[in-house]
Design a protein around this motif. Structure first.
Motif, PDB file in Angstrom:
ATOM      1  N   UNK A   1      -1.809  -2.086 -11.551  1.00  0.00           N
ATOM      2  CA  UNK A   1      -2.744  -0.907 -10.865  1.00  0.00           C
ATOM      3  C   UNK A   1      -1.993  -0.425  -9.787  1.00  0.00           C
ATOM      4  N   UNK A   2      -2.448   0.787  -9.314  1.00  0.00           N
ATOM      5  CA  UNK A   2      -1.976   1.727  -8.231  1.00  0.00           C
ATOM      6  C   UNK A   2      -2.143   0.823  -6.904  1.00  0.00           C
ATOM      7  N   UNK A   3      -1.291   0.838  -5.893  1.00  0.00           N
ATOM      8  CA  UNK A   3      -1.602   0.516  -4.431  1.00  0.00           C
ATOM      9  C   UNK A   3      -1.420   1.494  -3.540  1.00  0.00           C
ATOM     10  N   UNK A   4      -2.480   1.697  -2.786  1.00  0.00           N
ATOM     11  CA  UNK A   4      -2.271   2.690  -1.662  1.00  0.00           C
ATOM     12  C   UNK A   4      -1.999   1.995  -0.271  1.00  0.00           C
ATOM     13  N   UNK A   5      -1.119   2.422   0.282  1.00  0.00           N
ATOM     14  CA  UNK A   5      -0.817   1.950   1.596  1.00  0.00           C
ATOM     15  C   UNK A   5      -1.373   2.909   2.739  1.00  0.00           C
ATOM     16  N   UNK A   6      -2.001   2.756   3.451  1.00  0.00           N
ATOM     17  CA  UNK A   6      -2.903   3.664   4.138  1.00  0.00           C
ATOM     18  C   UNK A   6      -3.691   3.197   5.540  1.00  0.00           C
ATOM     19  N   UNK A   7      -4.234   4.004   6.205  1.00  0.00           N
ATOM     20  CA  UNK A   7      -4.960   3.775   7.420  1.00  0.00           C
ATOM     21  C   UNK A   7      -6.313   4.545   7.299  1.00  0.00           C
ATOM     22  N   UNK A   8      -7.446   3.920   7.465  1.00  0.00           N
ATOM     23  CA  UNK A   8      -8.760   4.437   7.162  1.00  0.00           C
ATOM     24  C   UNK A   8      -8.862   5.775   8.159  1.00  0.00           C
ATOM     25  N   UNK A   9      -8.703   5.825   9.302  1.00  0.00           N
ATOM     26  CA  UNK A   9      -8.926   7.202   9.945  1.00  0.00           C
ATOM     27  C   UNK A   9      -8.127   8.108   9.624  1.00  0.00           C
ATOM     28  N   UNK A  10      -7.108   8.016   8.668  1.00  0.00           N
ATOM     29  CA  UNK A  10      -6.115   8.995   8.516  1.00  0.00           C
ATOM     30  C   UNK A  10      -6.455  10.175   7.644  1.00  0.00           C
ATOM     31  N   UNK A  11      -6.479  11.406   8.043  1.00  0.00           N
ATOM     32  CA  UNK A  11      -7.131  12.462   7.095  1.00  0.00           C
ATOM     33  C   UNK A  11      -6.104  12.558   5.657  1.00  0.00           C
ATOM     34  N   UNK A  16      -5.779  11.230  -0.636  1.00  0.00           N
ATOM     35  CA  UNK A  16      -5.656  10.510  -1.605  1.00  0.00           C
ATOM     36  C   UNK A  16      -6.684   9.715  -2.052  1.00  0.00           C
ATOM     37  N   UNK A  17      -7.330   9.076  -1.303  1.00  0.00           N
ATOM     38  CA  UNK A  17      -8.573   8.400  -1.418  1.00  0.00           C
ATOM     39  C   UNK A  17      -9.929   9.179  -2.463  1.00  0.00           C
ATOM     40  N   UNK A  18      -9.808  10.460  -1.814  1.00  0.00           N
ATOM     41  CA  UNK A  18     -10.829  11.361  -2.491  1.00  0.00           C
ATOM     42  C   UNK A  18     -10.461  11.699  -3.736  1.00  0.00           C
ATOM     43  N   UNK A  19      -9.064  11.978  -3.942  1.00  0.00           N
ATOM     44  CA  UNK A  19      -8.637  12.289  -5.328  1.00  0.00           C
ATOM     45  C   UNK A  19      -8.754  11.081  -6.212  1.00  0.00           C
ATOM     46  N   UNK A  20      -8.435   9.855  -5.816  1.00  0.00           N
ATOM     47  CA  UNK A  20      -8.718   8.725  -6.623  1.00  0.00           C
ATOM     48  C   UNK A  20     -10.062   8.320  -6.910  1.00  0.00           C
ATOM     49  N   UNK A  52       5.654   5.998   7.267  1.00  0.00           N
ATOM     50  CA  UNK A  52       4.100   6.832   7.372  1.00  0.00           C
ATOM     51  C   UNK A  52       3.334   6.482   6.201  1.00  0.00           C
ATOM     52  N   UNK A  53       2.169   6.301   6.394  1.00  0.00           N
ATOM     53  CA  UNK A  53       1.016   6.282   5.291  1.00  0.00           C
ATOM     54  C   UNK A  53       0.624   7.876   5.312  1.00  0.00           C
ATOM     55  N   UNK A  54       0.066   8.268   4.203  1.00  0.00           N
ATOM     56  CA  UNK A  54      -0.203   7.540   2.911  1.00  0.00           C
ATOM     57  C   UNK A  54       1.101   7.198   2.343  1.00  0.00           C
ATOM     58  N   UNK A  55       1.226   5.846   1.606  1.00  0.00           N
ATOM     59  CA  UNK A  55       2.234   5.877   0.601  1.00  0.00           C
ATOM     60  C   UNK A  55       1.881   5.283  -0.789  1.00  0.00           C
ATOM     61  N   UNK A  56       1.924   5.626  -1.709  1.00  0.00           N
ATOM     62  CA  UNK A  56       1.377   5.115  -2.836  1.00  0.00           C
ATOM     63  C   UNK A  56       2.528   4.250  -3.831  1.00  0.00           C
ATOM     64  N   UNK A  57       2.152   2.969  -4.077  1.00  0.00           N
ATOM     65  CA  UNK A  57       3.000   2.182  -4.918  1.00  0.00           C
ATOM     66  C   UNK A  57       2.470   2.243  -6.369  1.00  0.00           C
ATOM     67  N   UNK A  59       2.691   1.376 -10.352  1.00  0.00           N
ATOM     68  CA  UNK A  59       2.636   0.298 -11.428  1.00  0.00           C
ATOM     69  C   UNK A  59       4.160  -0.500 -11.565  1.00  0.00           C
ATOM     70  N   UNK A  60       5.052   0.456 -11.569  1.00  0.00           N
ATOM     71  CA  UNK A  60       6.640   0.031 -11.997  1.00  0.00           C
ATOM     72  C   UNK A  60       7.297   0.006 -10.472  1.00  0.00           C
ATOM     73  N   UNK A  61       6.734  -0.122  -9.139  1.00  0.00           N
ATOM     74  CA  UNK A  61       7.486  -0.634  -8.147  1.00  0.00           C
ATOM     75  C   UNK A  61       7.835   0.810  -7.198  1.00  0.00           C
ATOM     76  N   UNK A  62       7.620   1.967  -7.836  1.00  0.00           N
ATOM     77  CA  UNK A  62       8.000   3.220  -7.170  1.00  0.00           C
ATOM     78  C   UNK A  62       7.183   3.454  -6.023  1.00  0.00           C
ATOM     79  N   UNK A  63       7.647   3.671  -4.724  1.00  0.00           N
ATOM     80  CA  UNK A  63       7.006   4.325  -3.802  1.00  0.00           C
ATOM     81  C   UNK A  63       6.870   5.937  -3.720  1.00  0.00           C
ATOM     82  N   UNK A  64       5.818   6.437  -3.631  1.00  0.00           N
ATOM     83  CA  UNK A  64       5.582   7.676  -3.457  1.00  0.00           C
ATOM     84  C   UNK A  64       4.936   8.207  -2.045  1.00  0.00           C
ATOM     85  N   UNK A  65       5.707   9.035  -1.239  1.00  0.00           N
ATOM     86  CA  UNK A  65       5.094   9.344   0.066  1.00  0.00           C
ATOM     87  C   UNK A  65       4.745  10.722   0.239  1.00  0.00           C
ATOM     88  N   UNK A  66       4.045  11.410   1.096  1.00  0.00           N
ATOM     89  CA  UNK A  66       3.742  12.813   1.225  1.00  0.00           C
ATOM     90  C   UNK A  66       2.396  12.812   0.795  1.00  0.00           C
TER      91      UNK A  66
END
Ligand SMILES: N[C@@H](CCC(=O)N[C@@H](CS)C(=O)NCC(=O)O)C(=O)O
Length: 205
Positions: A1-11, A16-20, A52-57, A59-66
């Protein structure tokens, strides 16, 4: 499963949360308190050296930023990304506009005044300049929306999501949208899109 590293107040995180949510993609949300420097620890920096957040993790452990790269990764095969080559470039045009001419002013004023980063004397001295640049960006958006329902091709897309994230909470940074009727009408159209969730939305654990 995807993991989103985030902070709720962040636009940026909210894009990312809206797209998901709108694509119905399941994910785990891991919240980091950026006010306490939680993205500047060695462990977080090993995931995203830019701290910085957001950072998406993935399934294969790759981290994607921006945020805008992440939304593209998630949505490029969906209705949120146009098929036409020029329309694709126009979506990118607005996503880059958001990052260079909008977010550094609209989001930063809100971060200082609302999110909890605080208004030091140095920051207060910069507020008039940031407000001037924020209103300039809002002016560009207002003019574009005078004859359009959405930013590109009369269809809701990643361009709208990128710009909605901080525009809809601009007043939390003491920016007034009262002189921007086209923006206010567009905000309502975006909020009426199927699967829309508010910035405060957390997925069920
Ligand atoms: N260009 C990046 C900006 C990311 C960003 O500025 N994130 C902020 C929160 S919105 C952050 O993590 N700040 C914590 C820090 O810099 O320590 C994006 O679009 O994702």
């Amino acid at each position: 499963m995807l993991t989103l590293h985030d902070f709720l107040d962040s636009g940026n995180g909210y894009k990312v949360r809206l797209v998901l949510a709108q694509l119905g993609l399941p994910y785990k949300l891991v919240e980091h308190d950026i006010l306490q420097g939680a993205t500047r620890t060695p462990i977080f920096l090993s995931k995203n050296p830019n701290g910085r957040i957001p950072t998406l993790e993935l399934e294969d452990g790759t981290f994607l930023a921006e945020s805008n790269a992440i939304t593209f990764y998630l949505a490029r095969d969906s209705h949120l990304w146009p098929e036409d080559k020029l329309a694709q470039a126009q979506v990118l045009q607005w996503m880059f506009f958001e990052q260079y001419s909008h977010e550094p002013y609209v989001a930063v004023l809100r971060a200082w005044k609302h999110v909890g980063f605080g208004t030091t004397p140095e920051r207060l001295a910069r507020v008039p300049e940031l407000e001037q640049k924020a209103y300039a960006a809002l002016g560009v958006m207002e003019g574009h929306l005078r004859t359009r329902a959405f930013f590109v091709g009369e269809r809701y897309s990643l361009a709208d999501i990128a710009l909605y994230a901080y525009t809809h909470v601009a007043e939390e940074g003491d920016l007034s949208l009262s002189a921007y009727p086209n923006i206010r009408a567009w905000l309502a159209r975006v909020a009426a899109e199927p699967g829309h969730v508010p910035i405060t939305y957390r997925p069920a654990a």
